[in-house]
Every structure is written in C-alpha cells, then in structure tokens.
Design an enzyme around this catalytic site. Structure first.
Site, mmCIF file in Angstrom:
data_model
loop_
_atom_site.group_PDB
_atom_site.id
_atom_site.type_symbol
_atom_site.label_atom_id
_atom_site.label_comp_id
_atom_site.label_asym_id
_atom_site.label_seq_id
_atom_site.Cartn_x
_atom_site.Cartn_y
_atom_site.Cartn_z
ATOM 1 N N LYS A 97 0.818 -1.221 0.000
ATOM 2 C CA LYS A 97 0.000 0.000 0.000
ATOM 3 C C LYS A 97 0.849 1.268 0.000
ATOM 4 O O LYS A 97 0.414 2.309 -0.494
ATOM 5 C CB LYS A 97 -0.929 -0.001 1.218
ATOM 6 N N GLU A 119 -9.546 6.063 3.120
ATOM 7 C CA GLU A 119 -10.356 5.019 3.761
ATOM 8 C C GLU A 119 -9.417 3.848 3.991
ATOM 9 O O GLU A 119 -8.412 3.700 3.298
ATOM 10 C CB GLU A 119 -11.518 4.605 2.864
ATOM 11 N N SER A 390 1.785 -9.694 -0.586
ATOM 12 C CA SER A 390 1.409 -8.280 -0.504
ATOM 13 C C SER A 390 1.670 -7.628 0.849
ATOM 14 O O SER A 390 1.800 -6.411 0.927
ATOM 15 C CB SER A 390 -0.080 -8.131 -0.860
HETATM 16 C C1 LIG Z 1 -1.531 -6.854 2.900
HETATM 17 C C2 LIG Z 1 -2.697 -6.565 2.020
HETATM 18 N N1 LIG Z 1 -2.839 -7.271 0.883
HETATM 19 C C3 LIG Z 1 -3.883 -7.064 0.055
HETATM 20 C C4 LIG Z 1 -4.861 -6.130 0.351
HETATM 21 C C5 LIG Z 1 -6.021 -6.002 -0.583
HETATM 22 O O1 LIG Z 1 -6.023 -4.830 -1.308
HETATM 23 P P1 LIG Z 1 -5.706 -4.804 -2.860
HETATM 24 O O2 LIG Z 1 -6.569 -5.847 -3.486
HETATM 25 O O3 LIG Z 1 -6.049 -3.422 -3.261
HETATM 26 O O4 LIG Z 1 -4.260 -5.116 -3.043
HETATM 27 C C6 LIG Z 1 -4.752 -5.358 1.522
HETATM 28 C C7 LIG Z 1 -5.752 -4.340 1.856
HETATM 29 O O5 LIG Z 1 -5.775 -3.755 2.893
HETATM 30 C C8 LIG Z 1 -3.636 -5.586 2.380
HETATM 31 O O6 LIG Z 1 -3.477 -4.900 3.516
#
Ligand SMILES: Cc1ncc(COP(=O)(O)O)c(C=O)c1O
Length: 410
Positions: A97, A119, A390
């Site tokens: 993020k 948000e 992620s």
């Molecule tokens: C670690 C992590 N992975 C994935 C996501 C999912 O979001 P996005 O699909 O936008 O990557 C989030 C959302 O808060 C997150 O904190």
C-alpha cells in the site's frame, strides 16, 4: 506500459470503469487527471518519487524463492518447478500500500492540496497514508469501519502515533465499503482543499489507472528479477484481490506476455455458496459501486450486499474495473479461497519459509496447488510461479494465534 486501459477511451476497461459520481466531484476528478498528465509525468516528480521509493520504502523489494513451501505443496515436483515470492511485506509499513500512498500524497502536495483523507480496511492503507503525510507534512484523516477498528487495533494505534485522525464509521457492516462511503462524503464537502487518497485500483476515473500505475512497480521489478534469476518469464503470476491493487500492480508487469497466466484469488469467506464471502468476481454481477462500473456483490435490485472475509483487506463487495475486464476478456483467471484455507496457508508458510504472511496474501497461497496443476497441465511441464506477497501478518497476529494455534498458544 502494456495495459488493458483503453487509450482512446480513458477511464474505461472494456465496458467497465467510468465515473459514476455526483457533479460536485467532476471538477476534482478532472483536476486530478490533469495533474497526473502534467506533474505526474514531470522529471521532478518522477525523480522525487523514485528517490523516496528507494531510500524510504526500501525498493526494490527482494524476490525470495520458496523452496520448502514448493515441495510441501508438490513433493512430486510434477506441477511446481520453482516458486517465487515478490516480497512487498518488506516494504516500509509492511505492505504494498505504501507505493500508492507515497505517490498520491506527493502528487497532492505538488497540486497545492492542504489536507489528505483516506479510507482503510485492514489498516495498511491508512498506515501507509498516515506515514506519507507525516513524511511530506500534510494533515491526514482516515475513515475506518468500526468493525475493522476492533479487528485491526495495532494499525489504529500506528495511525494515531503517526499523527493521523482515525474516524470510526458506524454505518452498514462497519467495514471498508462503509469507510469508503464516508470518505467520499467528506471529499464532496471539502473538495477544494482536500485530496482523497484511494487505497485500491477502484473508484471513479482516474483512480483505477493512477493506482495501477503506481503499483505497476511490483510487476516491473518482479519481471526483471525473474529474468535475471531464471533467464525467462514465469509461467504464472498470482496475487490476492480485494479492490485489486497489488494484483493489478503485479499483472501489469506481464499483461503483454500472453505466455504468462494471470491468477487473482478472492476471499470465499465461509464459502461462495453461503452469503458470507467477498468473492466479487466469482459470484457477483455487474453494477455500480464507489463511482465505477464493475463486478459487485449485490442483490437483483442492485442493492449492495455485505461482504465477509476473515481478512479485513479483502472484505469488500466491489473490485477495480480493470479486473472485471481481465476476467471477461479471459486474460486473467479468478479463484477464491475460504477463511479456513487461508488460515491453514498462513500457518504452512510460517513453518516452511519463516515468513508470517498477511491473511490477505494467505488466500492465493492456499490456491497454489490448484493453480500449479492447471498451469503445468497446460504447458506440459512443472511451472515457474511468482506470487505477490502483498503484506506481513503482524497486524493479523491475534487472529492467527487464536485460529491457527488455538489452545497451543497458551
Ligand atoms: C496486505 C494486504 N494485501 C492485500 C490487500 C487487498 O487490497 P488490494 O486488493 O487493493 O491489493 C490489503 C488491503 O488492505 C492488504 O493490507
């Protein structure tokens, strides 16, 4: 940059996307579109952003080969040849993020905006925005569903320490959707001074494209690192899908290479056959949510349904419009994993690789066996797979301890 975004029809991905917002917001969206084309392409902005990504965020993030996990999933070595994790968990603040938050807050400061709102669901985007605002020197207010405030308490504390104001939203399911509604309401009222830093590749044009571009660094780096390590492109790129920002960031590195299969994994919660899931692309229908046309979870009358996932970051009844197009056009495949499958995957990765993944990321990890079998069958040999890790699981520790260790935790 290869993209499924239509250059002659900005803001549309096939039949999805657009701007479904009140008239009050159109000038602000136009102003942002102009700033992206002007400031966003200037050498000064790009140089400053790259320096921050390198010296503050810690990019490039490593590419880690997950040997033990690969053998645990496929001891026969028939379906998984090599498995790599793109380590966004090692970014400053613990998730992908931050790439988007720094890019947007820097742009907003150069546009002369004096206030940032955001948000957040899991709190990672809130923490990332609060961090970027502290670094760049802008006040920050973060809307967060009251339910998420409870289940992601460590991130609420982090945002407050970073100087942000956290506003608990009590409406609806008290999760991400409701936080986004409130943030949009705030933006309509304060649009002249305020930039709304949206946390995923969703929302009205130009947000899906802006966020995808800022997150495409994930795929660009992964592609170069794989070429260096293996001498070729991977057979599949895999990521979790909430709003879809980490997935689109990863996919952008490989969209133009048809040989690379793209897999997004959503949250099936208690199961897609129940009414407690967040599998928008798997079980949703086309509708309008938060300013764009895309797949959404809604009833026959178009009323948005409440989503459920054990992972706050995936608990969203919408998805970014580019994913809807990638699904419809067949370029990407979308699967879903249940809460229980994600918990088991988190535990497995911790024990085999020494990495505690975020619950969001645990969803695609849970589907690796299925994905590898499908890809290997198609290419007739074991597959090389890259998965976007992620974020890290520190924020989910309480859930992981309670659900993965149970009584063992005591
Ligand atoms: C670690 C992590 N992975 C994935 C996501 C999912 O979001 P996005 O699909 O936008 O990557 C989030 C959302 O808060 C997150 O904190």
């Amino acid at each position: 940059m290869p993209s499924s975004h239509h250059p002659q029809n900005p803001g549309w991905y096939g039949p999805y996307g657009g701007r479904f917002v009140s008239e009050t917001l159109i000038p602000a969206l136009d102003e942002l579109t102009e700033a992206i084309a002007g400031i966003g392409t200037s050498e000064a902005y790009k140089t400053e952003l790259n320096a921050l990504l390198t010296n503050y965020v810690g990019r490039p993030t490593p590419l880690t080969e997950a040997h033990r996990l690969a053998r645990e999933i496929d001891p026969s070595k028939k379906t998984i040849g090599r498995l790599f994790f793109k380590r966004e968990d090692l970014c400053h603040t613990g998730a992908h993020k931050i790439n988007n938050a720094i890019g947007q807050v820097l742009l907003a400061s150069k546009m002369g905006k004096t206030r940032i709102i955001a948000e957040t669901g899991a709190g990672q985007h809130g923490v990332a925005t609060a961090t970027a605002c502290a670094l760049i020197g802008l006040p920050c207010e973060v809307y967060m569903g009251a339910e998420d405030v409870k289940r992601q308490a460590p991130n609420v504390g982090r945002m407050k320490l970073l100087g942000a104001k956290v506003i608990a939203v009590e409406s609806g399911s008290k999760t991400l959707k409701d936080a986004m509604n409130e943030a949009l309401r705030d933006w309509v009222t304060n649009v002249a001074t305020t930039h709304y830093c949206i946390g995923s590749a969703a929302g009205p044009h130009p947000y899906p494209e802006l966020v995808a571009k800022l997150q495409s660094i994930i795929g660009t780096e992964a592609r170069a690192q794989l070429m260096e390590r293996t001498g070729r492109l991977p057979d599949a790129a895999v990521a979790c899908v909430g709003g879809g920002s980490n997935a689109i960031g990863m996919f952008r590195g490989f969209l133009a290479a048809a040989s690379v299969k793209l897999y997004g994994v959503e949250a099936a919660g208690h199961g897609v056959a129940t009414d407690k899931h967040a599998a928008t692309l798997t079980a949703g229908r086309v509708g309008i949510l938060h300013g764009s046309k895309s797949f959404v979870l809604c009833d026959e009358g178009g009323q948005i349904k409440e989503a459920h996932s054990i992972s706050a970051g995936l608990d969203y009844p919408g998805v970014g419009p580019e994913h809807s197009w990638l699904k419809t056009s067949g370029r990407a495949r979308y699967l879903s994993a249940t809460d229980e499958e994600a918990l088991a995957a988190a535990s497995l990765v911790a024990r085999t690789e020494g990495i505690i993944p975020a619950l969001e990321t645990s969803h695609p990890i849970a589907k690796l066996g299925e994905i590898a079998s499908e890809v290997a069958k198609g290419i007739g040999r074991p597959a090389t797979i890259v998965l976007c890790l992620s974020g890290r699981g520190d924020k989910d520790l309480e859930t992981l301890l309670a659900r993965c260790l149970g009584n063992e935790a005591n």
